[in-house]
Enzyme design. Structure first.
Site, PDB file in Angstrom:
ATOM      1  N   GLU A  40       0.874  -1.176   0.000  1.00 18.58           N
ATOM      2  CA  GLU A  40       0.000   0.000   0.000  1.00 18.58           C
ATOM      3  C   GLU A  40       0.907   1.221   0.000  1.00 18.58           C
ATOM      4  O   GLU A  40       1.525   1.556   1.004  1.00 18.58           O
ATOM      5  CB  GLU A  40      -0.919  -0.045   1.230  1.00 18.58           C
ATOM      6  CG  GLU A  40      -2.154   0.831   1.110  1.00 18.58           C
ATOM      7  CD  GLU A  40      -1.851   2.279   1.431  1.00 18.58           C
ATOM      8  OE1 GLU A  40      -1.414   3.020   0.511  1.00 18.58           O
ATOM      9  OE2 GLU A  40      -2.036   2.665   2.584  1.00 18.58           O
ATOM     10  N   CYS A  74      -5.051   6.326   5.233  1.00 14.24           N
ATOM     11  CA  CYS A  74      -4.761   6.117   3.817  1.00 14.24           C
ATOM     12  C   CYS A  74      -5.994   6.353   2.951  1.00 14.24           C
ATOM     13  O   CYS A  74      -5.869   6.722   1.791  1.00 14.24           O
ATOM     14  CB  CYS A  74      -4.214   4.707   3.597  1.00 14.24           C
ATOM     15  SG  CYS A  74      -2.644   4.419   4.425  1.00 14.24           S
TER      16      CYS A  74
END
Length: 244
Positions: free
Chosen positions: A53, A90
């Site tokens: 990620e 995020c």
């Protein structure tokens, strides 16, 4: 895991990084961080499973088919999405793309909700918004706001940064190519990008950054978000029917 031995290994990347990525006993690698290091890991991982990620620049798209009461609901989603956990998620809302036909009413609601946020001591239970990770990060995000202002953005609300305590600075007319919204701004900024009423152009602007992780759409017409280019642009899309 049953009787499997569970251990936590810590250390500096220079000391253990290569071994953790290349050791034959490691079955899967997960990493959350920057693109440069993610590419290094991907290059060394070989055939191991890897979940990397490497950042997001998540848009909330507000379409122009909202009814009279809907802009308030959309503004609530936008402000909460941008400021919760100090914007340090995020999947936080990093860009608010609002179509011009609805923009004035929407921005008015956003500004009112931003002004109502109590920011301060993160240890105070009454605080809505605390600090970001450190003062340097807060200053970096603040600097991006005022660089965007030099490019034509309009700062609507900024009660002032205090060290690492960054308030919910609200910015309208943000150019979509400005650093504030082109890069991942990992803090509680509320940047509003006014976009044309043409859905295809909205999708082009939404997809114009290097990052894709999640997105949200506020609309009363779910058919408008069925565009393959929107659904394929990020791993997840959250649909918010404004009437629900």
């Amino acid at each position: 895991l049953g009787d499997v031995d569970k251990r936590q290994v810590t250390g500096w990347p220079d000391d253990i990084g290569d071994e953790m990525v290349t050791n034959e006993n490691i079955d899967i690698i997960t990493f959350t961080g920057g693109v440069r290091v993610g590419k290094i890991i991907a290059g060394k991982a070989g055939y191991k499973r890897a979940a990397l990620e490497l950042g997001g620049n998540d848009p909330l798209i507000v379409l122009d088919d909202l009814s009279d009461s809907d802009p308030d609901k959309a503004a609530e989603l936008a402000v909460a999405g941008a400021t919760r956990n100090s914007g340090q998620r995020c999947t936080a809302v990093k860009r608010i793309l609002v179509q011009e036909r609805i923009a004035d009413r929407f921005v008015e609601k956003v500004l009112a909700k931003a002004r109502a946020i109590k920011f301060g001591d993160p240890m105070d239970p009454a605080t809505d918004l605390g600090t970001v990770v450190h003062e340097l990060a807060a200053k970096t995000f603040e600097d991006r706001v005022y660089k965007a202002a030099e490019q034509g953005a309009k700062v609507l609300y900024d009660p002032g940064r205090k060290g690492a305590l960054l308030p919910p600075i609200t910015v309208d007319f943000v150019p979509h190519e400005s650093e504030l919204v082109f890069e991942e701004t990992f803090g509680p900024i509320i940047p509003i990008v006014r976009v044309p009423n043409d859905d295809a152009e909205v999708i082009r602007i939404s997809n114009s950054t290097p990052f894709g992780l999640s997105s949200g759409v506020c609309t009363n017409n779910l058919q408008r978000i069925s565009s393959p280019s929107l659904l394929a642009s990020v791993p997840s899309v959250a649909c918010h029917p404004a009437t629900h």
